[in-house]
Design a protein around this motif. Structure first.
Motif, PDB file in Angstrom:
ATOM      1  N   PRO A 110       0.805  -1.944   0.252  1.00  0.00           N
ATOM      2  CA  PRO A 110       0.210   0.019   0.235  1.00  0.00           C
ATOM      3  C   PRO A 110       1.557   1.381  -0.116  1.00  0.00           C
ATOM      4  N   ILE A 111       0.507   2.015  -0.398  1.00  0.00           N
ATOM      5  CA  ILE A 111       1.998   3.519  -0.899  1.00  0.00           C
ATOM      6  C   ILE A 111       0.359   4.497  -1.110  1.00  0.00           C
ATOM      7  N   PRO A 112       0.234   5.804  -0.708  1.00  0.00           N
ATOM      8  CA  PRO A 112      -0.463   6.607  -1.239  1.00  0.00           C
ATOM      9  C   PRO A 112      -0.768   7.175  -2.499  1.00  0.00           C
ATOM     10  N   LEU A 113       0.008   6.674  -3.605  1.00  0.00           N
ATOM     11  CA  LEU A 113       0.179   6.928  -5.457  1.00  0.00           C
ATOM     12  C   LEU A 113       0.625   6.512  -5.989  1.00  0.00           C
ATOM     13  N   THR A 114      -0.374   5.881  -6.841  1.00  0.00           N
ATOM     14  CA  THR A 114       0.299   4.373  -7.896  1.00  0.00           C
ATOM     15  C   THR A 114       1.542   5.117  -8.442  1.00  0.00           C
ATOM     16  N   PRO A 115       2.568   4.518  -8.425  1.00  0.00           N
ATOM     17  CA  PRO A 115       3.287   5.543  -9.271  1.00  0.00           C
ATOM     18  C   PRO A 115       3.504   4.844 -10.900  1.00  0.00           C
ATOM     19  N   ARG A 116       3.635   5.794 -12.049  1.00  0.00           N
ATOM     20  CA  ARG A 116       3.144   5.981 -12.823  1.00  0.00           C
ATOM     21  C   ARG A 116       4.061   5.353 -13.902  1.00  0.00           C
ATOM     22  N   VAL A 117       4.118   4.621 -15.139  1.00  0.00           N
ATOM     23  CA  VAL A 117       5.130   3.900 -15.302  1.00  0.00           C
ATOM     24  C   VAL A 117       5.014   4.065 -17.222  1.00  0.00           C
ATOM     25  N   LEU A 118       5.875   4.494 -17.862  1.00  0.00           N
ATOM     26  CA  LEU A 118       5.563   4.431 -19.175  1.00  0.00           C
ATOM     27  C   LEU A 118       6.896   3.797 -19.671  1.00  0.00           C
ATOM     28  N   VAL A 119       6.654   2.972 -20.400  1.00  0.00           N
ATOM     29  CA  VAL A 119       7.161   1.978 -20.994  1.00  0.00           C
ATOM     30  C   VAL A 119       7.686   1.903 -22.632  1.00  0.00           C
ATOM     31  N   ALA A 120       8.808   2.881 -22.929  1.00  0.00           N
ATOM     32  CA  ALA A 120       9.111   3.520 -24.908  1.00  0.00           C
ATOM     33  C   ALA A 120       9.668   1.850 -25.311  1.00  0.00           C
ATOM     34  N   GLU A 121       9.238   1.335 -26.125  1.00  0.00           N
ATOM     35  CA  GLU A 121       9.901  -0.092 -26.667  1.00  0.00           C
ATOM     36  C   GLU A 121       9.550  -0.046 -28.234  1.00  0.00           C
ATOM     37  N   ASP A 122       9.984  -0.391 -28.964  1.00  0.00           N
ATOM     38  CA  ASP A 122       9.761  -0.210 -30.709  1.00  0.00           C
ATOM     39  C   ASP A 122       8.698  -1.184 -30.834  1.00  0.00           C
ATOM     40  N   ARG A 123       9.831  -2.636 -30.422  1.00  0.00           N
ATOM     41  CA  ARG A 123       9.047  -3.952 -30.729  1.00  0.00           C
ATOM     42  C   ARG A 123       7.663  -4.272 -29.928  1.00  0.00           C
ATOM     43  N   GLN A 124       7.028  -4.616 -30.524  1.00  0.00           N
ATOM     44  CA  GLN A 124       5.087  -4.847 -29.606  1.00  0.00           C
ATOM     45  C   GLN A 124       5.235  -5.725 -28.809  1.00  0.00           C
TER      46      GLN A 124
END
Length: 629
Positions: A414-428
């Motif tokens: 449990p944490i106050p704010l869910t971490p926002r994560v960006l995945v940058a990858e050219d292969r689908q």
């Protein structure tokens, strides 16, 4: 009578033949004295004779003086000519019986000797000059040859360096091309292994795929490891570890394989060994795995024994000795020197099991890198004994680093704010895999297929963490990282590069571009989560802990936590709960768990406890808040 007497006196002394002129005169004087002693009575006769003798003496002195002076002058002239370098000068000898004649003869002999020595010296100087000229000529040719060979060597060196660079570039590209699809193969197989709905046969097939992919990865890593060793990119990592625990793990690991083949595997007594030592645990483990793997591979009957000893009790000069003895096929004496060569295999190796011929070569490089040595003694059909000896230091439990939990991660603590994560990858396929892994644990995830798209999403969404692939079209990962890090007010975003390269220079350029860290492909899910925990200071829920945690999560569930779910899923869940459809409810909650693991675990706990009133209340409150907005 007087004349006759004088003549006899002169003849007696041999004036004309042998006597010096002065001696001749003395002889005459003696004759005269003898004559006078005869007491001639004629006084006038004595006086006349005396006068005659004096005149004769004067004449003799004159003529003989001139002769003497002439001979001396001849000698002086000859000496002067010699002094001027005229070595052909000689003295004409009139007599060699007197001292002057002997002197002249000695001078002539000396001139002859000097002339001979001078000629010999001239000949020697001539030979020396010829030798010097030949030496200079040879030296010139030698210098030309050295220059030519040096040029050839420089050309060969340049070609070798170009070839090495080409090889490194080729391996770097091949590393990327091979490791990238392996990331998808291993990642999806790990992901599917968590699916409990698969049948036993499907699980076995999936395990086979995963094992084969892991084996392929190990072969690729072996080849790439050679390049790292050649490029001096292999680094020793000394750390404190539990030696007893590592040996027990290896014994347990290979005991299964030896039992399956019907051979015994014995580990010597380790009670006298220090428990905690400081060395490169990873490389030592890899060396022992290679040696034990070969022992199991080439032994079909008998036994395998692993003996461990310490050579000295001094903490700072200890040497660990590990001997692995088997009763396998053995190695011929004329092939013992091949076992540590790259891509070389012995006849028994080719005949029995095949392989790449890299394991022992890499093992020896590792052992030598650690400051030790690896040797082997063997006999065909009687087995082999490999001996590994490395320096170690005794350590203490206080220096032991805490190991990361190996349990399955099922959610975020449990944490106050869910971490926002960006995945940058050219292969689908790789991008989708990583997105699924992160959503299952409970991260808020978005994805981009190139650097430009990643930059645009970042500017609008401001994620806390970015997985940035290095090689992407339109804009590569390093350019995108530089642009993001250059944005004002950005201090908290963490960027970790995803790369399939093994080249150290590329890793340095990754960090120089602004990335906080890098992850090498293919990766395991646990490595992904460890990296994010390191940079975001996260804690996870592990399998076995989730059920206990879900009770507290269910008690603290709020309608706002459901807002992150897609609207269609919320509607499906509301309808299933409203109709008390337990099967549909659990099916929808499983879909939620794939995106929000912690939330799904809490909802599942309520559904399994048949607490549908709480579920319905949460869903209704969430719908009311949505419509109020």
């Amino acid at each position: 009578g007087v004349v006759e007497y004088s003549w006899h006196a002169v003849s007696y002394y041999g004036v004309f033949t042998t006597l010096h002129p002065i001696e001749w005169l003395v002889g005459i004087s003696v004759s005269v004295d003898e004559l006078l002693q005869e007491r001639f009575t004629f006084g006038w006769t004595a006086g006349g004779i005396t006068l005659f003798i004096l005149c004769l003496n004067a004449l003799a002195i004159y003529f003989f003086g001139r002769s003497l002076a002439k001979r001396i002058q001849m000698t002086l002239d000859c000496v002067n000519r010699i002094e001027k370098g005229e070595l052909t000068a000689r003295i004409s000898l009139s007599s060699t019986q007197d001292e002057i004649g002997q002197l002249q003869q000695g001078i002539n002999t000396m001139i002859t000797s000097i002339q001979q020595r001078t000629l010999a010296q001239q000949e020697a100087e001539s030979l020396l000059r010829e030798s010097e000229e030949k030496l200079k000529e040879h030296q010139y040719h030698l210098e030309e040859l050295v220059k030519k060979r040096t040029t050839e060597l420089m050309d060969a060196k340049d070609k070798a360096e170009c070839a090495n660079q080409a090889k490194s570039l080729f391996l770097a590209n091949m590393s990327h091309e091979l490791r990238t699809p392996l990331t998808a193969i291993l990642g999806y197989s790990q992901l599917m292994q968590k699916d409990l709905s698969l049948s036993f046969e499907q699980q076995e097939n999936l395990n086979t795929i995963h094992r084969s992919g892991t084996h392929l990865l190990s072969l690729i890593n072996d080849v790439l490891e050679i390049t790292k060793i050649e490029m001096n990119h292999v680094i020793l990592t000394h750390e404190t570890f539990d030696l007893h625990s590592m040996l027990r793990e290896l014994h347990t690991m290979f005991k299964v394989k030896t039992n399956a083949k019907g051979i015994s595997f014995e580990l010597s007594d380790t009670s006298d060994l220090p428990r905690y030592i400081n060395a490169d645990e990873t490389k030592l483990r890899q060396v022992l795995i290679n040696l034990l793997g070969n022992a199991v591979k080439f032994t079909d009957r008998g036994s395998i024994t692993m003996r461990i000893a310490i050579t000295t009790a001094k903490e700072k000069s200890m040497r660990l000795i590990v001997e692995i003895e088997d009763t396998g096929v053995g190695i011929a004496e004329d092939e013992l020197d091949k076992v540590f060569y790259y891509f070389e295999q012995t006849a028994s190796g080719r005949k029995n099991q095949g392989g790449t011929g890299l394991g022992l070569a890499i093992s020896q490089d590792y052992v030598q890198l650690m400051g030790g040595n690896l040797t082997v003694i063997s006999q065909v059909n009687h087995g082999s004994t490999f001996r590994c000896e490395i320096p170690i230091q005794k350590s203490h439990v206080s220096n032991l680093q805490k190991k990361t939990q190996s349990q399955q991660i099922v959610g975020l603590a449990p944490i106050p704010l869910t971490p926002r994560v960006l995945v940058a990858e050219d292969r689908q396929e790789n991008r989708t895999l990583l997105v699924k892994l992160l959503k299952q644990v409970g991260f808020d995830v978005r994805e981009a297929e190139n650097g430009k798209q990643a930059l645009e999403i970042f500017q609008k969404w401001r994620p806390h963490f970015i997985w940035m692939d290095v090689r992407m079209p339109v804009m590569n990962g390093l350019e995108a990282t530089r642009c993001i890090k250059a944005t004002r007010g950005i201090k908290t975003v963490k960027i970790v590069a995803l790369t399939a390269s093994i080249i150290e220079e590329e890793h340095e350029s990754i960090l120089a571009a602004g990335c906080d860290d890098f992850m090498r492909k293919p990766y395991r899910d646990v490595e992904i989560f460890q990296m994010m925990a390191k940079h975001l200071n996260l804690k996870y829920l592990y399998e076995g802990e989730a059920e206990q945690e879900s009770v507290s999560l269910a008690a603290t569930l709020r309608p706002q936590q459901l807002e992150s779910l897609p609207l269609d899923i919320r509607d499906q869940l509301f309808q299933a709960v409203l109709e008390l459809d337990t099967v549909q409810t659990l099916t929808v909650i499983d879909r939620i768990s794939q995106q929000e693991a912690a939330l799904g675990t809490a909802l599942k706990q309520l559904a399994e406890n048949l607490d549908y009133s709480t579920l319905l209340s949460l869903l209704e409150q969430e719908r009311e808040q949505m419509y109020d907005v």
